[in-house]
Design an enzyme around this catalytic site. Structure first.
Site, short mmCIF file in Angstrom:
data_model
loop_
_atom_site.label_atom_id
_atom_site.label_comp_id
_atom_site.label_asym_id
_atom_site.label_seq_id
_atom_site.Cartn_x
_atom_site.Cartn_y
_atom_site.Cartn_z
N CYS A 119 0.82 -1.22 0.00
CA CYS A 119 0.00 0.00 0.00
C CYS A 119 0.85 1.27 0.00
O CYS A 119 0.36 2.34 -0.34
CB CYS A 119 -0.95 0.01 1.19
SG CYS A 119 -2.13 -1.33 1.14
N HIS A 175 -3.13 7.60 1.92
CA HIS A 175 -3.55 6.27 1.47
C HIS A 175 -4.96 6.04 2.00
O HIS A 175 -5.26 6.33 3.16
CB HIS A 175 -2.59 5.22 2.01
CG HIS A 175 -3.07 3.83 1.80
ND1 HIS A 175 -3.53 3.39 0.58
CD2 HIS A 175 -3.16 2.76 2.65
CE1 HIS A 175 -3.89 2.11 0.69
NE2 HIS A 175 -3.69 1.72 1.93
N ASN A 224 -10.07 0.27 -0.31
CA ASN A 224 -8.60 0.32 -0.24
C ASN A 224 -8.05 -0.31 -1.53
O ASN A 224 -8.16 -1.52 -1.72
CB ASN A 224 -8.13 -0.45 1.00
CG ASN A 224 -6.62 -0.44 1.16
OD1 ASN A 224 -5.89 -0.07 0.25
ND2 ASN A 224 -6.16 -0.87 2.31
#
Ligand code: UT7
Length: 323
Positions: free
Chosen positions: A114, A250, A280
């Site tokens: 990520c 993020h 996500n």
């Protein structure tokens, strides 16, 4: 003159299939209410059968090139941040190079889960500052739907697919924080935490595996480490939270995004939030947020941005850039 990596264009691609939280209620002991209240996620996009990470990356790259007013052969470097490349090799980046019809330059992938897009921006910046690249396509692209365990309600409701891309271009700056472009970078990883977020398969085990996460543990690290790395990057640039026009975090969990903004003393009105629409999307989440933020008119030329991310490894970091 100080060489700077300046944003010339941005674009994104989201697959057509939109999956609302309610769809998971049919197969799992979960609810729209739980997913919204614990994560802020309302829906996510999933790639069509046969649609790959590089397919999406090419579309995002084309959108960024259009925004920049450039052609594929104007680019000399392609970096794709991904943990879900189409094949074990070659890299997704070489597939993008071919998909765009590029005949020169070089291309490679970055795998920092990520945090991948922040690591990719740092690498693109280093190449530009060193004079080894002039125009770099930096792409984050993921098909996390392919590594989800659909029986694990604590993970499968959280992720989505998509791609976002930036074109970074070498420019001469004055060396002050008024310059456009990347002003500072702060990167970290700590492999001691590899067991709290990982995929239990890979090439040497001859399986693809599924994503496994100790959500509470990752949450704890995220809240602490994201504000710290954002502050460290601002410090390196000689700036503070008060100088920030936009935090572009993020997009994993709205509660993490809010806690980080609070620790940075930046109000939520100055945070780009897309987690409700995209879920996500791992390395794609920051370039997706940048693209949506620009399209919506929030991010304007000259704005000071801090992008920060954390993911498997753990790996985390932040980039300060003037748009
Ligand atoms: O992108 C990489 C970084 N990743 C992240 O930043 C993710 C970080 N973690 C998180 O976002 C949060 O920890 C989650 C959203 C994953 C979970 O939220 P939480 O508030 O930490 O919940 P929890 O894991 O403590 O679970 C609370 C309860 C549990 O039940 P018990 O043990 O209290 O009876 C879970 O079993 O919620 C249960 N639960 C669910 N219930 C309904 C877990 N998943 C679900 C679900 N629907 N989908």
């Amino acid at each position: 003159m100080t060489p700077r990596a300046v944003v010339r264009g941005v674009g994104h691609y989201l697959p057509d299939r939109v999956v609302p939280n309610s769809e998971f209620e049919r197969t799992l002991d979960t609810s729209d209410e739980w997913i919204r209240s614990r994560s802020g996620i309302e829906q996510r996009h999933f790639a069509a059968e046969g649609q790959t990470t590089s397919d999406m990356a090419v579309r995002a790259a084309r959108a960024a090139l259009d925004d920049a007013g450039l052609q594929p052969d104007d680019i000399d470097t392609v970096i794709v941040a991904t943990s879900t490349a189409d094949l074990t090799f070659p890299s997704a980046a070489t597939m993008v190079q071919d998909g765009l019809g590029m005949t020169g330059g070089f291309a490679f992938d970055i795998q920092a889960v990520c945090a991948g897009f922040v690591f990719a921006l740092a690498n693109a910046n280093a190449l530009i500052v060193a004079g080894q690249a002039r125009r770099v396509l930096v792409i984050g692209a993921e098909t996390f739907s392919r590594i989800l365990d659909w029986t694990d309600r604590s993970t499968c409701v959280l992720f989505g697919d998509g791609a976002g891309a930036l074109v970074l271009e070498a420019a001469d700056g004055t060396g002050t924080t008024d310059d456009r472009g990347i002003l500072a970078v702060d990167l970290h990883s700590d492999g001691r935490h590899r067991d709290i977020l990982y995929v239990d398969g890979g090439v040497s085990t001859q399986t693809t595996g599924h994503l496994r996460m100790q959500g509470k543990e990752v949450f704890r690290h995220a809240v602490e480490k994201l504000a710290d790395t954002a502050h460290a990057a601002l410090d390196k640039a000689g700036l503070t939270g008060g100088d920030v026009d936009w935090i572009v975090p993020h997009q994993a969990n709205l509660r993490i995004i809010k806690a980080t903004a609070q620790r940075m003393q930046v109000p939520m009105e100055r945070v780009i939030v897309t987690v409700q629409d995209h879920g996500n999307t791992s390395a794609a989440s920051i370039p997706l947020a940048l693209s949506v933020g620009k399209q919506s008119g929030q991010i304007k030329q000259g704005d000071l941005l801090v992008a920060e991310a954390i993911g498997g490894g753990l790996a985390w970091g932040a980039v300060v850039l003037r748009w």
